[in-house]
Every structure is written in structure tokens, then in C-alpha cells.
Design an enzyme around this catalytic site. Structure first.
Site, PDB file in Angstrom:
ATOM      1  CB  SER A 112      -0.954  -0.001   1.194  1.00  0.00           C
ATOM      2  OG  SER A 112      -0.256  -0.235   2.396  1.00  0.00           O
ATOM      3  CG  HIS A 163      -4.030  -0.843  -1.977  1.00  0.00           C
ATOM      4  ND1 HIS A 163      -4.571   0.415  -2.190  1.00  0.00           N
ATOM      5  CD2 HIS A 163      -3.756  -0.914  -0.658  1.00  0.00           C
ATOM      6  CE1 HIS A 163      -4.605   1.071  -1.061  1.00  0.00           C
ATOM      7  NE2 HIS A 163      -4.121   0.293  -0.101  1.00  0.00           N
ATOM      8  CE  LYS A 170      -7.634  -0.153   1.001  1.00  0.00           C
ATOM      9  NZ  LYS A 170      -7.764   0.984   1.895  1.00  0.00           N
TER      10      LYS A 170
HETATM   11  C1  LIG Z   1      -3.022  -3.582   2.402  1.00  0.00           C
HETATM   12  C2  LIG Z   1      -4.269  -3.159   3.111  1.00  0.00           C
HETATM   13  N1  LIG Z   1      -4.984  -4.084   3.773  1.00  0.00           N
HETATM   14  C3  LIG Z   1      -6.116  -3.754   4.406  1.00  0.00           C
HETATM   15  C4  LIG Z   1      -6.590  -2.468   4.426  1.00  0.00           C
HETATM   16  C5  LIG Z   1      -7.835  -2.142   5.157  1.00  0.00           C
HETATM   17  O1  LIG Z   1      -8.922  -2.060   4.291  1.00  0.00           O
HETATM   18  P1  LIG Z   1     -10.227  -1.230   4.687  1.00  0.00           P
HETATM   19  O2  LIG Z   1      -9.959   0.188   4.339  1.00  0.00           O
HETATM   20  O3  LIG Z   1     -11.307  -1.873   3.898  1.00  0.00           O
HETATM   21  O4  LIG Z   1     -10.424  -1.427   6.153  1.00  0.00           O
HETATM   22  C6  LIG Z   1      -5.897  -1.475   3.751  1.00  0.00           C
HETATM   23  C7  LIG Z   1      -6.402  -0.066   3.751  1.00  0.00           C
HETATM   24  O5  LIG Z   1      -5.812   0.840   4.190  1.00  0.00           O
HETATM   25  C8  LIG Z   1      -4.699  -1.820   3.084  1.00  0.00           C
HETATM   26  O6  LIG Z   1      -3.987  -0.882   2.450  1.00  0.00           O
END
Ligand SMILES: Cc1ncc(COP(=O)(O)O)c(C=O)c1O
Length: 392
Positions: A181, A209, A240
Site C-alpha cells: 500500500s 489494493h 477502495k
Molecule cells: C493492504 C491493506 N490491507 C487492508 C486495508 C484495510 O482495508 P479497509 O480500508 O477496507 O479497512 C488497507 C487499507 O488501508 C490496506 O492498504
């Protein structure tokens, strides 16, 4: 009387270190151009709205109609009265889309990682995790009494060395982000899967992502690499590219059954609003029927990254629509972000402890909504401010 003095002290330390970050308030919804609460319009280059689905007409209609049919809330956790037919339909449709036996939906990607990892790992197991995995993976692991090994970012030699020495555990679980991310690089999933098969380990990929971004119709990194049936657990987000909120795990029926009895984030938190489930169902249809959105996303991302590199910016290991511009010290990275905002660009500053102290950056996220004019405007502003900061 007891107070918050120690908390205030810590906030002051953040301010002195230039790492204090007040929340930005936006007027209106998530879109490619957004209005700050002071009335200024700025180009949004930091949202996860990869395909612009937050504003897609068919998703809006689906949400509004579902409110008419179901009301605004699910009324309960899933295990009591909160599993409405629309949740069941969403889980079946997601499983079809991902090509897995079953899926289970959680309230966010964060709680999916937290809920799944904390359920399936125990003291007899070992989890083997990439050093740059997301905070929700780290927190999910922290909730367990499992054994933990961290391997260097995408370092396959280290991964193999760890796997070799972990033969004695009941279960070995290799966990990786599909797309990282903060850097926008892609995990070497085929090699990870090969190693896992050689050393009898399970593979868990967090596709937050990659959902809606990588693979045919945005099916994720497993599809992108043609690894169907060889990745045991895929986590996706609905927050997202899908444009709403929520997360899911795509795997076997056995795992789904187990998680519905053990995953505390699932058991003890109210189900997604039915309108969100309806929105996500509509989003899956859009992914299937409008492949031009993902095509535009990738064309925009690849051409913009090439332009940044040609201008002399350090874009790290980016190979996806997430494009960092590495600046350095935290305060400098946040200053860079602030200057860009003055020039009409929202480019989020990301600093220590999220990334290493000397790798402060702004993280750009390119979307399918960005027009050629938007990207030309962004490049102009970035070039101007990049020169001011001596980055190019
Ligand atoms: C790699 C990763 N996993 C999980 C999440 C969490 O997802 P959510 O925004 O649906 O809670 C994110 C979001 O920031 C992320 O970048």
C-alpha cells in the site's frame, strides 16, 4: 483530578517533530476534484477510489433502492438476525467472481485481516510475514499466541530460509500484501506459492489494493498471476476500488464455517448495512461489464509514472496506480505535501512510523477518473514544487 497531560505531551512531541497531522475536511463526496471546507477546489490524487465507483450511477441507484427495500441498517450481528438475503447473495456472487468455494464478508478490510488471522493462528503454528505488510495484518497476528517470523520485503531467499527452519510447526502460513500500500509494488506471488508448496505452507494474500485493480475484471493478484487453486486465503476489500466499505475473505467452505464460529470481528460487530451490500453487488456487475474502467486506470497510471520518472522523480518500486514520490525526512515530506495543496493538488504525505524515517513521501493514487488535462495539471504542479524542493 486525573487528566490527559501525558497525551498532550505526546501530541506536542509530534508537533515539534513536524509529524502532527490535523484531519482535512472535504465538502461533498469522494471524486476526482474535491472541495476543501474553505471552498478551494483541488485535484484529488490520494483517494483509493481507483475506478471512480463512489459516484457511479448504477451503484448509487442500487444503494437507494436497497434502502427503500431493507431500511438503513442490518439491525444485528450476522449470527443473530443480521444475515439478510442480500448478504448471502453478496457472498455467493463474490465467490463466483473470485472463483473460490466460498466468501465471508466483514465490516472492513481491516477487520477481515484482524478477524481471520486471529482465528486461524495458534501457539502451535507459525506465521511468516513480509516486513511491509499492512497494519491490519500485524494487528491480527498480535491478537494471537502464534509464532512469528518476518522476512525482508519480497526477499525470497529469506523466506525460503525461514520456511526451511519452520518444519516442526503444525501449520506454516505465509502472509503477503498482493499490492503493497505504501510503495505500489506487487508481491512475487508465483515464487511465494512455489516456495510454500515446496515447504508445505499455506499462502494468504491481502488484496486490498489489488481488488478491482489487478487481474481480469479486477479479480486480484491470484488471477493476475494465474494461480487459481494455489492460494489458500485471499482477502479483498470493498472499500477502495469497489467504492463502498467492507472486506471479505475468499477461500473454502470449511474456512468460512470455521470463521463464522470463531472470528471475533465477525461475531461481535453488526452486519454491513444492506444498502452497502447492494452497492457492492452493483460494483461487481460494473467490473464485469465495464472493463474499459480498469483499462483507463492502468493507462493513466503507467503513463503518469513514466512522466514522473522522465522528470527525474524517485517513484520507488511502484508498478501499480499507487505511485510514491520519495522526499526524505518526515517534516520535508509533509511540507512537500502542503506546498502541493497550495498548488491545487491533494497528495497525501506519508511519514515515519508508517514508512522508514528517511523514506518520507507523498503517495499519489492515479484513478480511472483522471482526465488527460487533470494529469497534465498535476505534472505541472509536481514539477514546479519538485524543483523548489530540489527533488528534480
Ligand atoms: C493492504 C491493506 N490491507 C487492508 C486495508 C484495510 O482495508 P479497509 O480500508 O477496507 O479497512 C488497507 C487499507 O488501508 C490496506 O492498504
Amino acid at each position: 483530578m486525573a487528566g490527559f497531560q501525558h497525551i498532550e505531551r505526546q501530541l506536542n512531541e509530534l508537533k515539534q517533530a513536524g509529524r502532527y497531522r490535523p484531519l482535512t475536511v472535504w465538502e461533498g463526496g469522494s471524486d476526482s476534484w474535491m472541495t476543501l471546507d474553505n471552498g478551494r477546489r483541488v485535484l484529488q490524487m490520494s483517494s483509493n477510489n481507483y475506478l471512480g465507483l463512489t459516484q457511479h450511477p448504477s451503484l448509487k441507484t442500487a444503494a437507494a433502492e436497497a434502502i427503500g427495500t431493507y431500511g438503513v441498517g442490518a439491525g444485528s450481528v450476522r449470527t443473530i438476525t443480521g444475515t439478510l438475503d442480500i448478504h448471502d447473495t453478496l457472498e455467493r456472487r463474490l465467490a463466483e467472481f473470485k472463483g473460490t468455494e466460498a466468501t465471508l464478508v466483514f465490516q472492513s478490510g481491516f477487520t477481515t485481516n484482524q478477524g481471520v488471522l486471529s482465528s486461524i493462528l495458534g501457539p502451535d503454528d507459525v506465521v511468516i510475514s513480509d516486513e511491509l505488510n499492512h497494519a491490519s495484518i500485524i494487528d491480527g497476528i498480535r491478537l494471537t499466541k502464534t509464532n512469528k517470523r518476518i522476512y525482508g520485503h519480497k526477499d525470497l531467499d529469506q523466506l525460503e530460509a525461514v520456511l526451511k527452519e519452520c518444519g516442526g510447526f503444525r501449520q506454516r502460513l505465509v502472509v503477503t500484501d498482493g499490492v503493497f500500500s505504501m510503495d505500489g509494488d506487487i508481491a512475487p506471488l508465483p515464487q511465494i506459492v512455489e516456495l510454500a508448496e515446496r515447504y508445505d505452507a499455506l499462502v494468504y494474500v491481502d488484496d486490498a489494493h489489488a481488488s478491482g485493480v489487478l487481474g481480469k475484471h479486477g479479480k486480484g493478484s491470484t488471477d493476475h498471476f494465474g494461480l487459481h487453486g494455489r492460494v489458500h486465503i485471499q482477502v479483498g476489500t470493498l472499500s477502495k476500488a469497489i467504492g463502498a466499505v467492507g472486506g471479505y475473505v475468499a477461500s473454502s467452505q470449511v474456512l468460512k464455517d470455521y470463521l463464522t464460529h470463531t472470528a471475533r470481528a465477525f461475531l461481535f460487530s453488526t452486519a454491513l448495512p444492506p444498502s452497502v451490500a447492494a452497492t457492492c453487488l452493483a460494483a461487481i456487475e460494473v467490473l464485469r461489464n465495464e472493463p474499459e474502467l480498469t483499462e483507463r486506470l492502468w493507462n493513466n497510471a503507467n503513463s503518469f509514472r513514466a512522466s514522473l520518472q522522465a522528470a527525474g522523480f524517485d517513484t520507488g518500486g511502484s508498478e501499480t496506480p499507487i505511485i510514491p514520490i520519495i522526499v526524505g525526512e518526515p517534516a520535508r515530506a509533509l511540507d512537500f505535501s502542503r506546498r502541493l495543496l497550495e498548488e491545487g493538488i491533494c497528495a497525501q504525505g506519508i511519514v515515519y512510523p508508517t514508512v522508514a524515517m528517511d523514506k518520507g513521501r507523498v503517495r499519489l493514487i492515479i484513478t480511472a477518473q483522471h482526465t488527460e488535462e487533470d494529469l497534465a495539471f498535476a505534472l505541472g504542479a509536481l514539477t514546479k514544487v519538485g524543483k523548489e524542493f530540489g527533488l528534480i
